[in-house]
Design a protein around this motif. Structure first.
Motif, PDB file in Angstrom:
ATOM      1  N   ILE A   1      -8.073  10.486  12.054  1.00  0.00           N
ATOM      2  CA  ILE A   1      -8.177   9.378  11.105  1.00  0.00           C
ATOM      3  C   ILE A   1      -9.502   9.486  10.350  1.00  0.00           C
ATOM      4  CG2 ILE A   1      -9.219   7.752  12.735  1.00  0.00           C
ATOM      5  CD1 ILE A   1      -7.370   5.571  11.500  1.00  0.00           C
ATOM      6  N   THR A   2      -9.499   9.061   9.086  1.00  0.00           N
ATOM      7  CA  THR A   2     -10.721   9.024   8.284  1.00  0.00           C
ATOM      8  C   THR A   2     -11.253   7.579   8.246  1.00  0.00           C
ATOM      9  OG1 THR A   2      -9.523   8.546   6.246  1.00  0.00           O
ATOM     10  CG2 THR A   2      -9.859  10.880   6.789  1.00  0.00           C
ATOM     11  N   ASP A   3     -12.422   7.406   7.656  1.00  0.00           N
ATOM     12  CA  ASP A   3     -12.958   6.053   7.490  1.00  0.00           C
ATOM     13  C   ASP A   3     -12.018   5.202   6.633  1.00  0.00           C
ATOM     14  OD1 ASP A   3     -15.154   6.645   9.039  1.00  0.00           O
ATOM     15  OD2 ASP A   3     -16.494   7.017   7.339  1.00  0.00           O
ATOM     16  N   MET A   4     -11.403   5.808   5.614  1.00  0.00           N
ATOM     17  CA  MET A   4     -10.426   5.078   4.795  1.00  0.00           C
ATOM     18  C   MET A   4      -9.227   4.656   5.639  1.00  0.00           C
ATOM     19  SD  MET A   4     -10.426   7.176   1.168  1.00  0.00           S
ATOM     20  CE  MET A   4      -8.968   6.321   0.588  1.00  0.00           C
ATOM     21  N   GLY A   5      -8.830   5.515   6.576  1.00  0.00           N
ATOM     22  CA  GLY A   5      -7.726   5.203   7.473  1.00  0.00           C
ATOM     23  C   GLY A   5      -8.066   4.049   8.405  1.00  0.00           C
ATOM     24  N   ILE A   6      -9.286   4.043   8.904  1.00  0.00           N
ATOM     25  CA  ILE A   6      -9.728   2.943   9.778  1.00  0.00           C
ATOM     26  C   ILE A   6      -9.698   1.629   9.008  1.00  0.00           C
ATOM     27  CG2 ILE A   6     -11.740   1.998  11.002  1.00  0.00           C
ATOM     28  CD1 ILE A   6     -12.394   4.949  11.780  1.00  0.00           C
TER      29      ILE A   6
ATOM     30  N   VAL B   1      -2.342  12.261   4.973  1.00  0.00           N
ATOM     31  CA  VAL B   1      -3.327  13.246   4.517  1.00  0.00           C
ATOM     32  C   VAL B   1      -3.462  13.181   2.990  1.00  0.00           C
ATOM     33  CG1 VAL B   1      -3.796  15.729   4.305  1.00  0.00           C
ATOM     34  CG2 VAL B   1      -3.083  14.768   6.512  1.00  0.00           C
ATOM     35  N   GLN B   2      -2.324  13.077   2.280  1.00  0.00           N
ATOM     36  CA  GLN B   2      -2.366  12.977   0.812  1.00  0.00           C
ATOM     37  C   GLN B   2      -3.174  11.764   0.361  1.00  0.00           C
ATOM     38  OE1 GLN B   2       1.692  12.850  -0.529  1.00  0.00           O
ATOM     39  NE2 GLN B   2       1.961  15.065  -0.419  1.00  0.00           N
ATOM     40  N   LYS B   3      -3.038  10.648   1.088  1.00  0.00           N
ATOM     41  CA  LYS B   3      -3.745   9.417   0.727  1.00  0.00           C
ATOM     42  C   LYS B   3      -5.176   9.383   1.298  1.00  0.00           C
ATOM     43  CE  LYS B   3      -0.487   5.756  -0.002  1.00  0.00           C
ATOM     44  NZ  LYS B   3      -1.228   5.358  -1.129  1.00  0.00           N
ATOM     45  N   LYS B   4      -5.593  10.490   1.930  1.00  0.00           N
ATOM     46  CA  LYS B   4      -6.940  10.617   2.505  1.00  0.00           C
ATOM     47  C   LYS B   4      -7.217   9.593   3.609  1.00  0.00           C
ATOM     48  CE  LYS B   4      -8.987  12.660  -1.677  1.00  0.00           C
ATOM     49  NZ  LYS B   4      -8.054  13.694  -1.724  1.00  0.00           N
ATOM     50  N   LEU B   5      -6.153   9.190   4.310  1.00  0.00           N
ATOM     51  CA  LEU B   5      -6.282   8.271   5.438  1.00  0.00           C
ATOM     52  C   LEU B   5      -6.424   9.040   6.746  1.00  0.00           C
ATOM     53  CD1 LEU B   5      -3.538   5.750   4.300  1.00  0.00           C
ATOM     54  CD2 LEU B   5      -6.010   5.557   3.996  1.00  0.00           C
ATOM     55  N   ALA B   6      -6.079  10.325   6.696  1.00  0.00           N
ATOM     56  CA  ALA B   6      -6.191  11.221   7.847  1.00  0.00           C
ATOM     57  C   ALA B   6      -6.452  12.631   7.325  1.00  0.00           C
ATOM     58  CB  ALA B   6      -4.910  11.188   8.682  1.00  0.00           C
ATOM     59  N   VAL B   7      -6.950  13.469   8.208  1.00  0.00           N
ATOM     60  CA  VAL B   7      -7.176  14.882   7.872  1.00  0.00           C
ATOM     61  C   VAL B   7      -6.560  15.749   8.962  1.00  0.00           C
ATOM     62  CG1 VAL B   7      -9.269  14.539   6.496  1.00  0.00           C
ATOM     63  CG2 VAL B   7      -9.464  14.877   8.969  1.00  0.00           C
ATOM     64  N   ARG B   8      -6.228  16.977   8.580  1.00  0.00           N
ATOM     65  CA  ARG B   8      -5.768  17.969   9.551  1.00  0.00           C
ATOM     66  C   ARG B   8      -6.957  18.841   9.926  1.00  0.00           C
ATOM     67  NH1 ARG B   8      -1.422  18.149   6.063  1.00  0.00           N
ATOM     68  NH2 ARG B   8       0.491  17.374   6.974  1.00  0.00           N
TER      69      ARG B   8
ATOM     70  N   VAL C   1       0.893   5.319  13.346  1.00  0.00           N
ATOM     71  CA  VAL C   1       0.245   6.624  13.531  1.00  0.00           C
ATOM     72  C   VAL C   1      -1.266   6.477  13.384  1.00  0.00           C
ATOM     73  CG1 VAL C   1      -0.020   8.957  12.574  1.00  0.00           C
ATOM     74  CG2 VAL C   1       2.268   7.976  12.842  1.00  0.00           C
ATOM     75  N   LEU C   2      -1.701   5.754  12.339  1.00  0.00           N
ATOM     76  CA  LEU C   2      -3.131   5.539  12.156  1.00  0.00           C
ATOM     77  C   LEU C   2      -3.737   4.780  13.344  1.00  0.00           C
ATOM     78  CD1 LEU C   2      -3.328   4.599   8.363  1.00  0.00           C
ATOM     79  CD2 LEU C   2      -4.140   6.715   9.447  1.00  0.00           C
ATOM     80  N   GLY C   3      -3.019   3.788  13.839  1.00  0.00           N
ATOM     81  CA  GLY C   3      -3.494   3.027  14.994  1.00  0.00           C
ATOM     82  C   GLY C   3      -3.640   3.909  16.219  1.00  0.00           C
ATOM     83  N   HIS C   4      -2.683   4.806  16.414  1.00  0.00           N
ATOM     84  CA  HIS C   4      -2.758   5.758  17.533  1.00  0.00           C
ATOM     85  C   HIS C   4      -4.014   6.624  17.386  1.00  0.00           C
ATOM     86  CE1 HIS C   4      -1.307   8.723  20.510  1.00  0.00           C
ATOM     87  NE2 HIS C   4      -1.903   9.582  19.709  1.00  0.00           N
ATOM     88  N   LEU C   5      -4.237   7.139  16.182  1.00  0.00           N
ATOM     89  CA  LEU C   5      -5.399   8.000  15.947  1.00  0.00           C
ATOM     90  C   LEU C   5      -6.710   7.239  16.137  1.00  0.00           C
ATOM     91  CD1 LEU C   5      -4.123   9.935  12.816  1.00  0.00           C
ATOM     92  CD2 LEU C   5      -4.365  10.831  15.147  1.00  0.00           C
ATOM     93  N   GLN C   6      -6.723   5.992  15.720  1.00  0.00           N
ATOM     94  CA  GLN C   6      -7.936   5.181  15.883  1.00  0.00           C
ATOM     95  C   GLN C   6      -8.226   4.951  17.368  1.00  0.00           C
ATOM     96  OE1 GLN C   6      -7.813   1.245  14.154  1.00  0.00           O
ATOM     97  NE2 GLN C   6     -10.021   1.168  13.987  1.00  0.00           N
ATOM     98  N   ALA C   7      -7.177   4.697  18.140  1.00  0.00           N
ATOM     99  CA  ALA C   7      -7.351   4.408  19.562  1.00  0.00           C
ATOM    100  C   ALA C   7      -7.627   5.662  20.392  1.00  0.00           C
ATOM    101  CB  ALA C   7      -6.106   3.690  20.102  1.00  0.00           C
ATOM    102  N   LYS C   8      -6.942   6.763  20.089  1.00  0.00           N
ATOM    103  CA  LYS C   8      -6.997   7.958  20.941  1.00  0.00           C
ATOM    104  C   LYS C   8      -7.886   9.061  20.394  1.00  0.00           C
ATOM    105  CE  LYS C   8      -3.356   6.533  23.469  1.00  0.00           C
ATOM    106  NZ  LYS C   8      -3.356   6.101  24.794  1.00  0.00           N
ATOM    107  N   GLY C   9      -8.295   8.955  19.124  1.00  0.00           N
ATOM    108  CA  GLY C   9      -9.063  10.042  18.521  1.00  0.00           C
ATOM    109  C   GLY C   9      -8.135  11.128  18.012  1.00  0.00           C
TER     110      GLY C   9
ATOM    111  N   GLU D   1       0.812  -1.218   0.000  1.00  0.00           N
ATOM    112  CA  GLU D   1       0.000   0.000   0.000  1.00  0.00           C
ATOM    113  C   GLU D   1       0.847   1.271   0.000  1.00  0.00           C
ATOM    114  OE1 GLU D   1      -3.238   0.398  -0.253  1.00  0.00           O
ATOM    115  OE2 GLU D   1      -3.852  -1.695  -0.108  1.00  0.00           O
ATOM    116  N   GLU D   2       2.138   1.143  -0.258  1.00  0.00           N
ATOM    117  CA  GLU D   2       3.058   2.284  -0.227  1.00  0.00           C
ATOM    118  C   GLU D   2       3.059   2.982   1.136  1.00  0.00           C
ATOM    119  OE1 GLU D   2       2.277   4.879  -3.522  1.00  0.00           O
ATOM    120  OE2 GLU D   2       2.296   3.238  -4.968  1.00  0.00           O
TER     121      GLU D   2
END
Length: 137
Positions: free
Chosen positions: A94-99, A73-80, A39-47, A30-31
């Motif tokens: 995290i976004t739904d795609m990130g989850i 953010v570029q891959k739309k897995l997270a937003v600022r 990082v995504l896991g942290h965001l999923q767990a902590k918000g 997935e590059e």
């Protein structure tokens, strides 16, 4: 324990970890690297979180986290997001795609662990878990 033995042990552990990461990167095409998924896991767990808090929690430098979050953010897995009361404060969420990405990464990780650890007997796996618990306490 002799110093040489300690360094051999550390070297063996590093080799195993590096091999695990290499194998995961080959199967999870997935590059994204392990750090992105952490990082995504942290965001999923902590918000939503401030980048400095994520960096501290994961043991990363702020510059590394900036680089990782930019790709997410570029891959739309997270937003600022900016703080409503203080526009200088930035959060990453995290976004739904990130989850979905975290879920798929975990599925790949479970398959890889099964492949690697099926070489061990049940008793050896239990011993390994016990050793890691002891070392981490």
């Amino acid at each position: 324990m002799k110093e040489q033995t300690i360094f051999e042990l550390i070297h063996s552990m590093d080799n195993f970890t590096n091999n695990l990461i290499i194998q995961w990167n080959k199967t999870f095409n997935e590059e994204l690297g392990v750090s992105h998924i952490l990082v995504l896991g942290h965001l999923q767990a902590k918000g939503k979180s401030r980048p400095s808090d994520i960096a501290k929690s994961l043991g990363l430098t702020p510059a590394t986290l900036t680089h990782l979050s930019e790709k997410l953010v570029q891959k739309k897995l997270a937003v600022r997001l900016t703080d409503e009361s203080d526009r200088r404060i930035i959060y990453i969420q995290i976004t739904d795609m990130g989850i979905d990405m975290v879920y798929r990464a975990n599925q790949e990780g479970q398959l890889l662990r099964r492949k690697l650890f099926e070489k061990l007997t049940e008793e050896e796996r239990e011993q390994l878990v016990g050793i890691y618990r002891k070392l981490n306490s």
